[in-house]
Design a protein around this motif. Structure first.
Motif: not given
Length: 247
Positions: A150-157
């Motif tokens: 989930a962190t990998m998904h959200l951080l680039p946002k």
């Protein structure tokens, strides 16, 4: 009621740090909780004891952070995560923990390597979008370890600090309440486990309150730095543990 004193020595810090994550600081610290408690009791029982506490911590965290959730982003995250819960429900209790550790640890480190590469090369690396949210739902169900995907998904946002925290809080609250279904079906939400959860409840509340307090005094840059550091540490820990288990 669990009378093993070593269980409480492991469970108290595990629940406190998970609570801090729910409060908004270093949420992926929580993925260390099940392995820590599992040193004293079976992993599935450790996860089952934590689950009601996670749901109660979620209620507290939602009170503080739900208004900051990016619900448009959440709408894209939930379908894959729910599918991940459904898939994991067929494997829960039987899938070797080493497999989960290798998969999540490897992906976490791959994500961090991606951040160090030139942009054009980083964009060619896999593990994005619905796959990450599916993996988050899967790992969350197996061992409450859905934080890194989930962190990998959200951080680039590059969401603002409050949106990043609020979206994470609402996302995992949704997952945890859904996870009650397979755990209840397996009979793990029994009287003994629920009594242990009740004893640990004050620690969970204290952890959440500590996390909320820290969020209010830390900058957005610091929150992201903490997320990257904890992602690296937990990724390394899971990768090494998985490799050791398979050797």
């Amino acid at each position: 009621m669990i009378s093993n004193l070593w269980f409480y020595f492991a469970a108290v810090p595990a629940v406190f740090f998970y609570g801090m994550g729910k409060g908004g600081v270093g949420g992926i610290l929580g993925m260390l909780s099940v392995p820590l408690i599992a040193m004293t009791i079976p992993p599935l029982q450790a996860a089952a004891i934590l689950l009601p506490l996670l749901c109660l911590m979620d209620v507290i965290a939602l009170f503080y952070h739900r208004k900051n959730c990016n619900y448009r982003e959440l709408k894209h995250m939930l379908p894959g995560a729910i599918l991940g819960i459904l898939v994991a429900s067929f494997f829960i209790g039987s899938l070797p923990s080493a497999v989960v550790e290798l998969l999540i640890g490897g992906l976490a480190l791959l994500f961090l390597v991606q951040k160090l590469l030139p942009r054009k090369n980083a964009n060619n690396l896999p593990a994005k979008g619905h796959f990450l949210t599916l993996l988050s739902g899967f790992a969350s169900t197996i061992a409450h370890a859905g934080g890194p995907p989930a962190t990998m998904h959200l951080l680039p946002k590059k969401l603002p600090k409050q949106q990043y925290i609020g979206t994470s809080v609402v996302f995992f609250a949704s997952l945890n309440f859904l996870k009650l279904i397979p755990y209840a079906y397996l009979g793990e939400l029994n009287t003994s486990n629920l009594e242990a959860s009740l004893v640990l409840l004050p620690i969970a509340f204290l952890g959440v309150r500590t996390g909320v307090w820290l969020v209010n005094i830390l900058s957005q840059e610091m929150i992201y730095k903490i997320s990257y550091i904890v992602l690296f540490l937990t990724g390394m820990k899971m990768l090494v543990a998985g490799l050791i288990s398979t050797l």
